[in-house]
Design a protein around this motif. Structure first.
Motif, PDB file in Angstrom:
ATOM      1  N   MET A 182      -3.757   6.743  -3.463  1.00 30.54           N
ATOM      2  CA  MET A 182      -3.336   5.479  -2.867  1.00 30.54           C
ATOM      3  C   MET A 182      -3.398   4.361  -3.895  1.00 30.54           C
ATOM      4  O   MET A 182      -4.329   4.293  -4.694  1.00 30.54           O
ATOM      5  CB  MET A 182      -4.238   5.114  -1.676  1.00 30.54           C
ATOM      6  CG  MET A 182      -3.882   3.807  -0.973  1.00 30.54           C
ATOM      7  SD  MET A 182      -5.211   3.208   0.133  1.00 30.54           S
ATOM      8  CE  MET A 182      -5.399   4.596   1.234  1.00 30.54           C
ATOM      9  N   GLN A 213       0.887   5.479  -0.231  1.00 26.91           N
ATOM     10  CA  GLN A 213       0.036   6.651  -0.051  1.00 26.91           C
ATOM     11  C   GLN A 213       0.832   7.925  -0.336  1.00 26.91           C
ATOM     12  O   GLN A 213       1.998   8.034   0.027  1.00 26.91           O
ATOM     13  CB  GLN A 213      -0.504   6.728   1.380  1.00 26.91           C
ATOM     14  CG  GLN A 213      -1.419   5.585   1.777  1.00 26.91           C
ATOM     15  CD  GLN A 213      -1.998   5.796   3.150  1.00 26.91           C
ATOM     16  OE1 GLN A 213      -3.204   5.862   3.320  1.00 26.91           O
ATOM     17  NE2 GLN A 213      -1.144   5.902   4.162  1.00 26.91           N
ATOM     18  N   GLN A 244       0.850  -1.195   0.000  1.00 24.77           N
ATOM     19  CA  GLN A 244       0.000   0.000   0.000  1.00 24.77           C
ATOM     20  C   GLN A 244       0.884   1.242   0.000  1.00 24.77           C
ATOM     21  O   GLN A 244       1.655   1.461   0.931  1.00 24.77           O
ATOM     22  CB  GLN A 244      -0.909   0.001   1.227  1.00 24.77           C
ATOM     23  CG  GLN A 244      -1.776   1.257   1.345  1.00 24.77           C
ATOM     24  CD  GLN A 244      -2.632   1.245   2.581  1.00 24.77           C
ATOM     25  OE1 GLN A 244      -3.634   0.539   2.660  1.00 24.77           O
ATOM     26  NE2 GLN A 244      -2.238   2.025   3.576  1.00 24.77           N
TER      27      GLN A 244
END
Length: 562
Positions: free
Chosen positions: A171, A136, A134
């Protein structure tokens, strides 16, 4: 540094390195190593007797290993894929203060930039199920302007202000299915439903890609009035809050599988190939408006020292939002739906969660006894909460966690703290808190949790500390400081069923410091009793995991002021 009479500046550089405490049984490596550093610059400028300007800028870097998650069934930390967290954070805050005739104004402007990368072995098992990366990129700007009436000769005081913010988050969160995940979660599921036409995936690894853009903006207006009447101080306030947020999402999966025909002799003959090309996108939007009143009263007791009793009633609010972590499961179910199995999620229903509202009641007292050198604070509270936001883990072979809304909860409890200085240079501090938080109405469609304790809420918290400062007859060393403390927490229920919990535990700490005008040297220890405890709980694919707390630690800290 103070290059001018009305201007001063400071520069702070810090860094830390942690080798780690816990080893991964899979490869014997330390998991929770950490390297961090930060640079902070602060400037104060007293432009005039009325105008004051301050700016604080900070840049920080963090590189963390992860994570000491113990599989509840085996008591082991054992997983095969790498885990880490890396972050860059920039923050700048500008404060402007102006003092006029009978009023003052404060403006606080902040800008923040966050870039991070969280990579996980999402199943936390020693087999190749799936991983998550992930990333961001978030930029946010806030502005808070407050006006205060500060006439010292008036019984009436007020403040009013406005708050604005804008935040934009980009994201990416691809989940990569690996060999074990493909075979056990997709192929086996599909082939048990139709054993005469089994399938086999084209590759033993493929991504479920999720991409998001989440803009959010909000504004608030607030006011508070305070009136002093004899020994009474009465307060009334209100805040009007508006927030709008959107979620632009895109879910992508390009893969395929071969369908075979099971012959009478057990052989498999190719039947046909199926390509899967999923590219779903949409925009979800939520708008929230709320009002939050507050009423309070303080009565000063006619006693020596500063003594009072008080009561406060207020309304609390937390905006709703989106469960981005559920998109990998939404996409997984979408993929299985193409194969004719699985259930289809309603994206808007499972991704969004509602605002949380509460009414908060508190009464308490502050008591001081100057002759005994003793201060005591006591408070009691009751919170009635509707649509409380809770972290939950969906049933089945899912990997995400979702924020959901419980119907209604209530919490009550109290806090008691005391500080005592029996003689000069010897001080004792103690505090105790009790919380009883339960579900009043919460049915998730499968189970009824009414009457159960709310998870993650410690029922008891305890802190005790003693500090003894011993002056030394030395021209350079001012004092020797001994500090002993104990922190206690628990019990904590980890899930809505209340089937797993952390009992009350206590951590003992101590330190001994030499202090001078320019430097200090401290020898310290934490968790000196080697207490084993847990700090976090989660589920993945129906498996339960707990994060271990840090064991015995000891170290030396040296500080120098240039």
């Amino acid at each position: 540094s103070r290059p001018a009479e009305k201007f001063a500046t400071a520069l702070i550089v810090s860094g830390s390195c942690l080798g780690g405490f816990f080893r991964n049984s899979y490869d014997g490596r330390l998991l929770d190593h950490e390297l961090s550093g930060s640079l902070r610059w602060k400037a104060d400028w007293r432009i005039s007797g009325r105008v004051y300007l301050q700016n604080a800028l900070s840049v920080s870097l963090l590189d963390q290993g992860g994570y000491p998650y113990e599989y509840v069934k085996t008591g082991e930390i054992n997983y095969n894929d790498p885990c880490y967290y890396r972050r860059f954070l920039f923050t700048d805050g500008l404060t402007l203060r102006y003092r006029g005739e009978g009023f003052s104004m404060t403006s606080i402007t902040t800008v923040q930039r966050l870039d991070d990368n969280m990579t996980l072995d999402q199943d936390f098992l020693p087999e190749p199920y799936f991983t998550l990366t992930q990333r961001q990129h978030e930029t946010s700007v806030t502005e808070d302007i407050v006006f205060r009436g500060d006439r010292s000769d008036s019984r009436y005081h007020w403040l009013t202000g406005a708050f604005l913010f804008y935040k934009h988050l980009d994201m990416t969160a691809p989940v990569t299915f690996k060999d074990k995940g493909i075979s056990s979660l997709i192929e086996d599921h599909r082939n048990s439903a139709n054993p005469y036409y089994p399938v086999k995936w084209d590759t033993r690894e493929f991504p479920l890609d999720s991409r998001f853009a989440i803009p959010a903006a909000g504004a608030a207006l607030y006011h508070e009035s305070r009136l002093e009447l004899g020994g009474w101080r009465l307060t009334a306030g209100i805040r009007l809050d508006f927030e709008t947020t959107a979620l632009d999402y895109r879910s992508i999966c390009h893969t395929g599988y071969e369908i075979f025909r099971l012959e009478d002799d057990g052989a498999l003959s190719p039947e046909r190939h199926v390509s899967i090309d999923i590219d779903d996108s949409d925009r979800l939007r939520r708008n929230y408006f709320n009002w939050m009143p507050k009423l309070g009263a303080v009565y000063s007791l006619p006693m020596e020292g500063e003594n009072n009793v008080y009561g406060v009633i207020s309304r609390g609010y937390k905006a709703g939002g989106f469960n981005t972590q559920m998109f990998s499961d939404v996409l997984q179910q979408r993929l299985m739906g193409v194969m004719g199995i699985g259930s289809r999620y309603d994206v808007d229903d499972i991704v969004g969660y509602r605002p949380e509202y509460s009414w908060n009641f508190e009464v308490g007292s502050h008591l001081s006894f100057p002759s005994a050198r003793l201060n005591i604070d006591v408070s009691l509270f009751y919170i009635d909460c509707t649509d409380q936001q809770l972290t939950m883990f969906p049933d089945g072979n899912t990997t995400g966690r979702i924020m959901t809304n419980a119907g209604r909860t209530r919490s009550f409890g109290g806090e008691l703290s005391a500080s005592w200085t029996p003689v000069d240079r010897l001080a004792f501090t103690a505090s105790y808190g009790y919380t009883n938080a339960r579900f009043i109405d919460f049915f998730n469609g499968i189970e009824n949790f009414s009457g159960k304790f709310v998870p993650y809420a410690p029922q008891n918290t305890l802190f005790i500390q003693g500090v003894w400062t011993i002056p030394l007859p030395h021209k350079h060393i001012k004092a020797l400081v001994a500090d002993v403390s104990m922190r206690g927490t628990g019990k904590i229920y980890w899930n809505e069923q209340n089937s797993l919990m952390q009992n009350f535990y206590a951590l003992l700490g101590a330190s001994l410091s030499l202090e001078t005008k320019r430097w200090s040297l401290q020898v310290w220890g934490k968790n000196l009793t080697a207490t084993r405890y847990y700090t976090f709980y989660f589920m993945s694919m129906g498996n339960e995991f707990l994060q271990r707390g840090r064991p015995v630690q000891a170290g030396v800290t040296f500080r120098i002021n240039i």
